[in-house]
Design a protein around this motif. Structure first.
Motif, PDB file in Angstrom:
ATOM      1  N   SER A 241       0.835  -1.210   0.000  1.00  0.00           N
ATOM      2  CA  SER A 241       0.000   0.000   0.000  1.00  0.00           C
ATOM      3  C   SER A 241       0.869   1.259   0.000  1.00  0.00           C
ATOM      4  O   SER A 241       0.502   2.264  -0.621  1.00  0.00           O
ATOM      5  CB  SER A 241      -0.932  -0.002   1.217  1.00  0.00           C
TER       6      SER A 241
ATOM      7  N   ASP B  49      -3.655  -2.259  -6.061  1.00  0.00           N
ATOM      8  CA  ASP B  49      -3.171  -2.818  -4.792  1.00  0.00           C
ATOM      9  C   ASP B  49      -4.125  -3.947  -4.432  1.00  0.00           C
ATOM     10  O   ASP B  49      -5.266  -3.715  -4.068  1.00  0.00           O
ATOM     11  CB  ASP B  49      -3.182  -1.732  -3.717  1.00  0.00           C
TER      12      ASP B  49
ATOM     13  N   GLY C  67      -5.850  -5.261   0.133  1.00  0.00           N
ATOM     14  CA  GLY C  67      -7.050  -5.137   0.961  1.00  0.00           C
ATOM     15  C   GLY C  67      -6.718  -5.270   2.437  1.00  0.00           C
ATOM     16  O   GLY C  67      -5.636  -4.910   2.884  1.00  0.00           O
TER      17      GLY C  67
ATOM     18  N   GLU D 101      -5.684  -7.520   5.386  1.00  0.00           N
ATOM     19  CA  GLU D 101      -4.925  -8.757   5.335  1.00  0.00           C
ATOM     20  C   GLU D 101      -4.885  -9.467   6.677  1.00  0.00           C
ATOM     21  O   GLU D 101      -4.687  -8.851   7.715  1.00  0.00           O
ATOM     22  CB  GLU D 101      -3.509  -8.440   4.864  1.00  0.00           C
TER      23      GLU D 101
HETATM   24 MG    MG Z   1      -1.874  -2.863   2.321  1.00  0.00          MG
END
Ligand code: MG
Ligand code: GDP
Length: 164
Positions: A16, A56, A59, A61
């Motif tokens: 991210s 990305d 999400g 995790e």
């Molecule tokens: Mg992430």
């Protein structure tokens, strides 16, 4: 149309952070079936003269265990279904771990171009030797980057765009 590039990798490798550093502000979230961890985030990115769509796949995790593996499988599936090129992101601080091999195996089966990046190389001299072990994944040259410090993006994206 624009090439689609997906970022895949274990939780906490910096997907991210890399995504946000490349995407700037044009980010949109796509929700998948509720309860299924297949949400992904898209952005339209301009790099030099090139335009591409970045995803990305991370999400939200899970931390560990069976959930982690099925989550990673879901991520890999999204990338393999939708992307023209996959950036497989790893973490030089944690080093090469089993889950990296497992994801690499899933991705390799897709036959899609995969570019291997090793994140958190904030200091090239200090960490460059530690990036060499990632050759063991059999995915070619590991590209050192620092998503935090925005280092190494040029070389990484040059390699990605070779496949577009
Ligand atoms: Mg992430
Ligand atoms: P994701 O789970 O793969 O999306 O990873 P995140 O982008 O959420 O990052 C996980 C952690 O790694 C956060 O604490 C980030 O600040 C940190 N991180 C990301 N990129 C770098 C980097 O280039 N260097 C260092 N030292 N830390 C980083």
């Amino acid at each position: 149309s624009k090439p689609i590039i997906a970022i895949v990798g274990r939780p906490n490798v910096g997907k991210s952070t890399l995504f946000n550093a490349l995407a700037g502000e044009k980010i949109s979230i796509v929700k998948d079936t509720p309860g299924v961890t297949r949400d992904r985030i898209y952005a339209d990115v301009t790099w030099l003269n090139y335009q591409f769509t970045l995803i990305d796949t991370g999400g939200i995790e899970p931390d560990s265990g069976d959930l982690l593996l099925s989550h990673m499988r879901g991520q890999a599936e999204i990338a393999m279904e939708t992307a023209d090129v996959i950036i497989f992101l790893t973490d030089v601080r944690q080093g090469l771990v089993d889950a990296d091999y497992q994801v690499a195996d899933m991705l390799r089966r897709s036959g899609k171009p995969i570019v291997l990046a090793v994140n958190k190389v904030d200091n090239y001299e200090k960490f460059v030797l530690d990036t060499y072990e990632f050759y063991n994944l059999g995915l070619g040259t590991p590209f050192p980057v620092s998503a935090n410090s925005k280092i190494g993006f040029g070389d990484l994206l040059d390699e990605v765009l070779v496949h577009c």
